[in-house]
Design an enzyme around this catalytic site. Structure first.
Site, PDB file in Angstrom:
ATOM      1  N   ASP A 193     -12.863 -15.896  -2.973  1.00 21.34           N
ATOM      2  CA  ASP A 193     -12.873 -16.839  -1.852  1.00 21.34           C
ATOM      3  C   ASP A 193     -12.181 -18.133  -2.240  1.00 21.34           C
ATOM      4  O   ASP A 193     -11.427 -18.694  -1.458  1.00 21.34           O
ATOM      5  CB  ASP A 193     -14.319 -17.147  -1.439  1.00 21.34           C
ATOM      6  CG  ASP A 193     -14.935 -15.916  -0.783  1.00 21.34           C
ATOM      7  OD1 ASP A 193     -14.153 -14.999  -0.454  1.00 21.34           O
ATOM      8  OD2 ASP A 193     -16.157 -15.862  -0.638  1.00 21.34           O
ATOM      9  N   ARG A 215      -8.724  -4.409  -5.296  1.00 23.16           N
ATOM     10  CA  ARG A 215      -9.873  -5.277  -5.558  1.00 23.16           C
ATOM     11  C   ARG A 215     -10.452  -5.848  -4.257  1.00 23.16           C
ATOM     12  O   ARG A 215     -11.583  -6.324  -4.238  1.00 23.16           O
ATOM     13  CB  ARG A 215      -9.514  -6.409  -6.511  1.00 23.16           C
ATOM     14  CG  ARG A 215      -8.540  -7.416  -5.965  1.00 23.16           C
ATOM     15  CD  ARG A 215      -8.013  -8.336  -7.039  1.00 23.16           C
ATOM     16  NE  ARG A 215      -9.050  -9.193  -7.575  1.00 23.16           N
ATOM     17  CZ  ARG A 215      -9.433 -10.336  -7.018  1.00 23.16           C
ATOM     18  NH1 ARG A 215      -8.906 -10.727  -5.873  1.00 23.16           N
ATOM     19  NH2 ARG A 215     -10.364 -11.078  -7.589  1.00 23.16           N
ATOM     20  N   GLU A 264      19.426   2.149 -10.950  1.00 27.25           N
ATOM     21  CA  GLU A 264      19.873   0.954 -10.220  1.00 27.25           C
ATOM     22  C   GLU A 264      19.201   0.864  -8.848  1.00 27.25           C
ATOM     23  O   GLU A 264      19.528  -0.008  -8.047  1.00 27.25           O
ATOM     24  CB  GLU A 264      21.393   1.014 -10.054  1.00 27.25           C
ATOM     25  CG  GLU A 264      22.160   1.049 -11.370  1.00 27.25           C
ATOM     26  CD  GLU A 264      21.718  -0.060 -12.317  1.00 27.25           C
ATOM     27  OE1 GLU A 264      21.364   0.252 -13.462  1.00 27.25           O
ATOM     28  OE2 GLU A 264      21.674  -1.232 -11.877  1.00 27.25           O
ATOM     29  N   PRO A 267      13.673  -6.089  -6.018  1.00 26.85           N
ATOM     30  CA  PRO A 267      13.988  -7.517  -6.034  1.00 26.85           C
ATOM     31  C   PRO A 267      14.534  -8.020  -4.698  1.00 26.85           C
ATOM     32  O   PRO A 267      14.542  -9.210  -4.430  1.00 26.85           O
ATOM     33  CB  PRO A 267      15.059  -7.632  -7.130  1.00 26.85           C
ATOM     34  CG  PRO A 267      14.928  -6.400  -7.947  1.00 26.85           C
ATOM     35  CD  PRO A 267      14.458  -5.334  -7.000  1.00 26.85           C
TER      36      PRO A 267
END
Ligand SMILES: CN(C)c1ccccc1CNc1ccc(C(N)=O)cn1
Length: 246
Positions: free
Chosen positions: A169, A154, A116, A89
């Site tokens: 695109d 991908r 943690e 995070p």
């Protein structure tokens, strides 16, 4: 491209990379995903990978040693330097632009934290880049790593067939995608916009760009301001806004 994943849940990561477009990219040898489990490199009798946090506080922290040994083994198995990404995070927000840059590297490694997180000394010494997939907390870095594997996988040449690459695109130019429709033409839920049935490819492309511009303006004006518009696109968006207002 090769992606090494350091995770306490290697089976989960292998399954994420085994399905769909990414699984097919692996079968086509466009992508190789390998997993490394720090527990395999833990030396004590209990095969510990975590320990209590200095300074107190709830939860455990992933220890330096098993991770250092794991990373050393992973780097030794590589002929070239490995760009190590830590998912957390506290990382820089992942964008499509950053995905495209990562997809061009020959090799990256993804470090998945649990508990943690990881001892700060290991991070300072080993990690090249810290990335976040969004401002929310997950129980481990594995789902964030799966997101990176999919987004990068991908984009490997040959992973998407022609139809899909057209779809990519439309987004990759910094706009939201236009609406899509499949059969039937008429349904209780409504009908397909006439232009899409016209066969007029120029008109269809114009309509799709107009919809992408309009949607981006309505839903993500922040994307629009950072992208900027050329004159034709500005005119097309104005047309959308006039119709939207009426
Ligand atoms: C256990 N936690 C909170 C933790 C703490 C530090 C590092 C990794 C983790 C693993 N969790 C993650 C990982 C990534 C993201 C993200 N937004 O990319 C959200 N959560």
């Amino acid at each position: 491209m090769r992606i090494d994943v350091v995770s306490l849940f290697p089976d989960f990561m292998r399954q994420c990379a085994a399905v769909g477009v990414v699984g097919r990219a692996q079968q086509r040898e466009l992508l190789q995903v390998e997993t490394w489990n720090p527990r395999d490199y833990a030396t004590d009798r209990h095969r510990s990978v975590d320990s209590s946090s200095y300074g107190g506080g709830p939860g455990m922290v992933m220890m330096i040693e098993p991770l250092r040994t794991t990373l050393a083994a992973m780097r030794a198995a590589a002929a070239e330097p490995v760009h190590l990404v830590y998912l957390s995070p506290q990382g820089t927000r992942l964008t499509q632009g950053r995905v495209e840059a990562l997809a061009r590297l020959p090799r990256i490694a993804l470090l998945c934290g649990r508990y943690e997180g990881v001892d700060e000394r290991l991070l300072a010494h080993e990690v090249d880049e810290e990335l976040s997939i969004g401002d929310y907390v997950l129980s481990g870095g594995e789902l964030a790593a799966a997101v990176v594997i999919d987004a990068v996988g991908r984009l490997q040449d040959g992973a998407l067939n022609d139809a899909q690459s057209a779809e990519q695109d439309s987004f990759s130019d910094g706009l939201l995608d236009c609406p899509h429709y499949a059969k039937p033409v008429h349904d209780a839920l409504g009908s397909v916009p006439e232009v899409l049935l016209s066969g007029d490819h120029a008109a269809i492309a114009r309509w799709r760009l107009k919809q992408s511009l309009g949607r981006t303006w309505l839903r993500r004006p922040d994307l629009l301001s950072q992208r900027g518009l050329d004159a034709p696109s500005r005119a097309l968006l104005d047309e959308f806004r006039r119709e939207h207002a009426s």
